[in-house]
Each structure stands twice: as structure tokens, then as C-alpha cells.
Scaffold this active site. Structure first.
Site, PDB file in Angstrom:
ATOM      1  N   CYS A 118      37.068  43.814  31.964  1.00 47.55           N
ATOM      2  CA  CYS A 118      37.621  45.170  32.017  1.00 47.55           C
ATOM      3  C   CYS A 118      37.549  45.824  33.390  1.00 47.55           C
ATOM      4  O   CYS A 118      38.177  46.858  33.605  1.00 47.55           O
ATOM      5  CB  CYS A 118      36.915  46.065  30.998  1.00 47.55           C
ATOM      6  SG  CYS A 118      37.118  45.505  29.296  1.00 47.55           S
ATOM      7  N   HIS A 127      43.873  51.262  27.197  1.00 48.11           N
ATOM      8  CA  HIS A 127      43.038  50.421  28.057  1.00 48.11           C
ATOM      9  C   HIS A 127      43.673  49.042  28.229  1.00 48.11           C
ATOM     10  O   HIS A 127      43.258  48.074  27.603  1.00 48.11           O
ATOM     11  CB  HIS A 127      41.647  50.324  27.438  1.00 48.11           C
ATOM     12  CG  HIS A 127      40.684  49.446  28.168  1.00 48.11           C
ATOM     13  ND1 HIS A 127      40.773  49.164  29.515  1.00 48.11           N
ATOM     14  CD2 HIS A 127      39.568  48.790  27.720  1.00 48.11           C
ATOM     15  CE1 HIS A 127      39.770  48.377  29.867  1.00 48.11           C
ATOM     16  NE2 HIS A 127      39.036  48.127  28.790  1.00 48.11           N
ATOM     17  N   CYS A 187      32.485  49.762  31.623  1.00 45.62           N
ATOM     18  CA  CYS A 187      31.656  48.678  31.113  1.00 45.62           C
ATOM     19  C   CYS A 187      32.478  47.394  31.145  1.00 45.62           C
ATOM     20  O   CYS A 187      33.710  47.422  31.271  1.00 45.62           O
ATOM     21  CB  CYS A 187      31.152  48.979  29.704  1.00 45.62           C
ATOM     22  SG  CYS A 187      32.451  49.252  28.472  1.00 45.62           S
ATOM     23  N   GLY A 245      32.798  43.312  29.435  1.00 48.10           N
ATOM     24  CA  GLY A 245      32.404  42.341  28.425  1.00 48.10           C
ATOM     25  C   GLY A 245      31.396  41.335  28.940  1.00 48.10           C
ATOM     26  O   GLY A 245      31.405  40.988  30.119  1.00 48.10           O
TER      27      GLY A 245
END
Length: 454
Positions: free
Chosen positions: A152, A409, A439, A441
Site C-alpha cells: 500500500c 484506495h 500502513c 500489508g
């Protein structure tokens, strides 16, 4: 055998010009290295050298060595699977942005030293298709291109990679960005469990990397005691802020309209121009969200309404060394002060911003209270709330134009999209410092600090 013929010697004037160019480049490099140390004035022997901080992308005071942002643009964000970009390949979202960057800045494309594009779901992170997108957008073959995948944070990581290359003297100008079509490439397509090591199951941290993101959200909510109503309130606020920003035209300068083809259920194609984010929903209320069932645990608090939307979109950021930007006549919107990426417990993946932001602030030699605007990705309301509360950030500074719960997103795009959203907002507010964070993954967090010069 006769000796091979040699090329005739260059004329004296050409040789002299070449030597001057080499000498100038060498001197520039020496000066760059010299600035990493400083004389210790007043030291006992008068000759000691002290290290000067090098972790930041730009120093506390502006200088010609700063890494500056010359342009930051994005597409609108479409709803995956049913929105206006559902039939649009990643390269067709990127191509108009490459053209817009050149049109807006008048940069000479041949002087772009590198292009890095973040992507998560395409095979090889879209290394080939991003290169093709450059050509579709009118760039020549001269600038090289590579793909970046740090989940991300891929868009921000691509920008940070370009900034690091500029800071180190490898290039003078570069483009970082990201793209994602979650319509065409599903989140399940990247990992085939049958091909994974059998040892993963015997290692708790490795096994945790396979934990569904929604379960990590539930873990954060439970560990940090974040009730569902607080999560739902963040979601309601995200939509309200995004809708208000749309009505005020606050996204207009950052969005490049994209004309594309959209197919209906019968396969009939129509031409549409996509110029507005499709995620913000009118009428989102606490009462309405309260009726939604939890998505990952029967007694859980994470559901479709307080998690980020799956989406399609692209974004690009043109960066340069300040001295190069000035010599080329490029606009200067901001300078990148710092970047940090950290690891956290994979079972609590979403807490990444709570630890990445302080690391980035330390490198930039600023504190939480110095930051005017925080763009913190709302992967889940639970983790966004935890990050804000842990760092004691005033909510009026967080995502003033809404976040990923409302906007969406598109994984590889988000980090650079946030930069395109942040800079116009700093200008509108007449403020100076902003943070972009998310954040990641498998348990990480990333953050970047930017200083507006608009």
C-alpha cells in the site's frame, strides 16, 4: 595486420569544452560530499570534523541540494468493478498523467533521469505496462522506468526512491508515482498458497503475513479498545469532508480528467470523461452504518462502511534537485523533507503510521505539533483511529478533504495520490508542513514529510 583506423582527434575547442564539463561535474560531486561534514568551530584542535545529518531528503533550511516537487497530479478515483475505470487498463490511466506533467511544467522529457511506478496487483508490478504508458503519454524512450511494490505504500515508495536518487546525485530530475486497477487485477491473484513454503506454518510471524487484512483490523480494534461507533464516526466524517471538498472544487487542480471507454452489461461501449472521485457517498450516517454486518468476525466491528473502498486510479509526482529545477525553469511547489518506513507486528498491520510518522518527523527535525496537515490513509477506521490517538494528532488536521474510506484506495496509487491531495490543501490553508502516511500489508508503515513553498 594493419592497425584499426582511429577516429580523428576532436578539435581543441571541443576537447576543452568536454574537459570543462567533466571538471564541473567532478567539482559538483566534491562539493556535495563536502557538505556532509562540517568543521568543528571552536574545537580544541580546531581540525575535527563532525558528521552532518544525512537521513533527511532536504535540510532544515532551503538549499540548492533540496529535493523539490515540481508537479503532483492524479486521476479521479473510480469504483472498482462498477465505476468509470472498470474497463480501463493501468497504462491508459497513467498515459494522460505523463502528458499533463510535461504540459504543466514544460520539463524536457529527455532530461528525466528515471521513472518509478508503484503497483501491487499486476504481474511484475506492471514493469512493462508502466514503460508502455510513458510512450502512450508522449515521452521518448530516453527516460528509463522501473516498477515498485511495497504494497500500500508503493506510490510513496516510488517517490522516495526518486528523491533518494536525486539526493545522492544519481539523477537531477525524476518521476515517481503509482497506478492500480483493482477492477482488472484482484487482490487474490498475487499469491498462490499452493506454491508457498511449507515452513511458513511453523513460523508465527511468517504465518501472520497471510492473515486477512480485515482480521488485522479487528485485532487493532480489540487491542487498542476502539469501539465500533468511533470507527463509524470516522467513516461518516470522511465522506462528509470529501463531499464538501468536491462541492468547493478543492480537488480540481490535482485531478487530470481522463477520457476512456466504458462498457455496459451487454458489452456496448460509450466514451466517458472521468473528472471526479466516485467514492464519496451522500447520506452516510451513523445510523446507516450501524445496520451493516461485520465482515470478518461475527462480533467484530470492521465492515464495508468503515473500511477503504477497492478502487482504480493513478498518480504521478515530478521531482528535481532545486538547482536543476531552477536552471530548467521548472515550478517548485514544495520540498521533500524526509521519508521513513518501519516494521510492526504483522497481526497488527494497521498501526504502521503510528510508528512511521515519528521516524519521518525525527529525520526532518520537526515534531507532531509542527505539522499542519496529515494525510493518513484510512485502510480501516480502526487503524486510522489508533494512529491518530496514539500520536495525539488533532482531528482537524487529519484528512481535511476526506480519506480512503470515502475516496477509495487504489493500492499502488495511494501514496503518490496523497501527495497530490496534500500540496493544494497546504496552499489553500496558507500552511507549511504536511505528512503523508499509510500502513502496509505484512506489518509495516511508511511516512513522508513535505514542506510547501507555494
Amino acid at each position: 595486420r594493419s592497425a584499426p583506423a582511429r577516429a580523428p582527434p576532436a578539435p581543441p575547442r571541443a576537447r576543452a569544452r568536454c574537459l570543462c564539463e567533466v571538471a564541473a561535474g567532478a567539482m559538483d560531486r566534491v562539493q556535495r560530499i563536502a557538505r556532509h561534514v562540517q568543521g568543528s568551530v571552536g574545537s580544541k584542535d580546531g581540525a575535527a570534523l563532525l558528521p552532518e545529518p544525512t537521513a533527511a531528503m532536504s535540510g532544515a533550511s532551503p538549499s540548492d541540494d533540496d529535493v523539490v516537487v515540481c508537479c503532483a497530479v492524479r486521476t479521479a478515483i473510480g469504483k472498482a468493478g462498477k465505476g468509470s475505470f472498470k474497463d480501463t487498463p493501468p497504462e491508459d490511466m497513467l498515459a494522460p498523467l505523463f502528458k499533463a506533467v510535461v504540459d504543466r511544467t514544460k520539463v524536457d522529457p529527455k532530461k528525466i533521469g528515471d521513472v518509478q511506478i508503484g503497483n501491487v496487483l499486476q504481474p511484475t508490478a506492471g514493469a512493462a505496462t508502466s514503460r508502455m504508458a510513458m510512450f502512450l503519454g508522449g515521452l521518448p524512450y530516453d527516460p528509463p522506468c522501473s516498477a515498485v511494490n511495497r504494497q500500500c505504500s508503493s506510490g510513496l515508495q516510488a517517490v522516495a526512491n526518486i528523491a533518494a536518487a536525486i539526493r545522492s546525485g544519481v539523477i537531477d530530475v525524476g518521476i515517481g508515482g503509482g497506478v492500480e486497477s483493482m477492477s482488472m487485477y484482484s487482490m487474490a491473484s498475487g499469491v498462490d498458497p499452493k506454491k508457498l513454503s511449507k515452513e511458513i506454518g511453523s513460523n508465527d510471524l511468517a504465518a501472520a503475513c497471510l492473515m486477512p487484512m480485515g482480521i488485522t483490523s479487528e485485532n487493532v480494534a480489540a487491542k487498542y479498545q476502539i469501539p465500533r461507533q468511533k470507527q463509524d464516526q470516522l467513516a461518516v466524517d470522511s465522506h462528509a469532508k470529501a463531499l464538501a471538498a468536491q462541492k468547493q472544487g478543492l480537488f480540481d487542480s490535482e485531478i487530470v480528467p481522463v477520457t476512456t471507454t466504458l462498457k455496459d452489461k451487454e458489452g456496448n461501449a460509450t466514451t466517458v470523461t472521468v473528472a471526479a472521485d466516485e467514492g464519496p457517498r451522500e447520506g452516510t450516517t451513523l445510523e446507516g452504518l450501524g445496520k451493516l454486518k461485520a465482515s470478518f468476525k461475527a462480533d467484530g466491528s470492521t465492515h464495508a462502511g468503515n473500511a477503504s473502498q477497492i478502487s482504480d486510479g493513478a498518480s504521478l509526482v515530478l521531482m528535481a534537485r532545486r538547482s536543476a529545477a531552477k536552471s530548467m525553469g521548472l515550478p517548485i511547489l514544495a520540498r521533500m523533507r524526509s521519508f521513513a518506513v518501519v516494521g510492526v507486528d504483522p497481526t497488527l498491520m494497521g498501526i504502521g503510521p503510528a510508528y512511521a510518522i515519528p521516524a519521518a518527523l525525527e529525520k526532518a527535525q520537526v515534531g507532531i505539533n509542527d505539522i499542519d496537515v496529515f494525510e493518513i490513509n484510512e485502510a480501516f477506521a480502526s487503524q486510522a483511529t489508533m494512529s491518530v490517538e496514539h500520536l495525539k494528532i488533532p482531528m482537524n488536521k487529519v484528512n481535511p478533504k476526506g480519506g480512503a474510506i470515502a475516496l477509495g484506495h487504489p493500492l499502488g496509487c495511494t501514496g503518490s495520490r496523497q501527495i497530490a491531495t496534500l500540496l493544494p490543501e497546504l496552499k489553500r490553508q496558507g500552511k507549511k508542513l504536511g505528512v503523508v502516511s499509510m500502513c502496509i500489508g505484512t506489518g509495516m508503515g511508511a511516512a513522508g514529510v513535505f514542506e510547501s513553498e507555494q
